[in-house]
Design a protein around this motif. Sequence first.
Motif, PDB file in Angstrom:
ATOM      1  N   VAL A  55       0.841  -1.200   0.000  1.00  0.00           N
ATOM      2  CA  VAL A  55       0.000   0.000   0.000  1.00  0.00           C
ATOM      3  C   VAL A  55       0.878   1.252   0.000  1.00  0.00           C
ATOM      4  O   VAL A  55       0.655   2.181  -0.786  1.00  0.00           O
ATOM      5  N   ALA A  56       1.896   1.269   0.852  1.00  0.00           N
ATOM      6  CA  ALA A  56       2.786   2.425   0.935  1.00  0.00           C
ATOM      7  C   ALA A  56       3.593   2.600  -0.354  1.00  0.00           C
ATOM      8  O   ALA A  56       3.703   3.717  -0.883  1.00  0.00           O
ATOM      9  N   GLU A  57       4.146   1.512  -0.868  1.00  0.00           N
ATOM     10  CA  GLU A  57       4.967   1.586  -2.089  1.00  0.00           C
ATOM     11  C   GLU A  57       4.165   2.064  -3.285  1.00  0.00           C
ATOM     12  O   GLU A  57       4.684   2.818  -4.120  1.00  0.00           O
ATOM     13  N   ARG A  58       2.937   1.613  -3.412  1.00  0.00           N
ATOM     14  CA  ARG A  58       2.095   1.999  -4.548  1.00  0.00           C
ATOM     15  C   ARG A  58       1.521   3.404  -4.389  1.00  0.00           C
ATOM     16  O   ARG A  58       0.962   3.955  -5.321  1.00  0.00           O
ATOM     17  N   GLY A  59       1.623   3.954  -3.183  1.00  0.00           N
ATOM     18  CA  GLY A  59       1.071   5.282  -2.940  1.00  0.00           C
ATOM     19  C   GLY A  59      -0.449   5.305  -2.950  1.00  0.00           C
ATOM     20  O   GLY A  59      -1.066   6.337  -3.208  1.00  0.00           O
ATOM     21  N   TRP A  60      -1.057   4.140  -2.655  1.00  0.00           N
ATOM     22  CA  TRP A  60      -2.513   4.085  -2.617  1.00  0.00           C
ATOM     23  C   TRP A  60      -3.009   4.896  -1.427  1.00  0.00           C
ATOM     24  O   TRP A  60      -2.461   4.811  -0.323  1.00  0.00           O
ATOM     25  N   GLU A  61      -4.037   5.662  -1.645  1.00  0.00           N
ATOM     26  CA  GLU A  61      -4.658   6.416  -0.564  1.00  0.00           C
ATOM     27  C   GLU A  61      -5.154   5.426   0.480  1.00  0.00           C
ATOM     28  O   GLU A  61      -5.760   4.405   0.130  1.00  0.00           O
ATOM     29  N   CYS A  62      -4.875   5.702   1.751  1.00  0.00           N
ATOM     30  CA  CYS A  62      -5.324   4.777   2.790  1.00  0.00           C
ATOM     31  C   CYS A  62      -5.625   5.521   4.080  1.00  0.00           C
ATOM     32  O   CYS A  62      -5.155   6.639   4.301  1.00  0.00           O
TER      33      CYS A  62
END
Length: 161
Positions: free
Chosen positions: A41-48
Amino acid sequence: MADLLWDDVKCFFDPDLMGALPDVRVPGASVEDWQAILDLVAERGWECQYSEGETEVPLPRAEVVLSRAADAEWPSLRVRPAAEFLAIFRFHADDEVDFDVDLRELQGQERLDVFCDFLRAIGRRLGKPVLMDPEGDCGHPVLGFDVEADQVVLLAEPLVT
């Protein structure tokens, strides 16, 4: 090329047939797999957004989330891998990654492709299958990421509607 074609699988994305929030899971997982998801999630820069109960807090490491006290607020991680597509991860157990998606957000070939990309990213990172079951019918997957095929495949015959 698309993993799945909308016309072949649209019955599995019908909220009236499948339930609006089907269960998506990675069986045979570990705390390390959960951490790999958080790292992805962090690597892809997905909003979370990570919450414990109704309180938003900074995302801790997986071992912290999974070792919470039995009476602690229930944690969830809301991830948006694309606009208008939300996956909500539930930290029920360390041996199965589980999350919900809303089928109303996954209508048509373009949205199906986004969903397949998401399952493929998780499956490749973990080297494990990612399975989608009808809501409340765990153990009867209709589609999922197949590690050997390296794509999302049908696991059940399409329903005639």
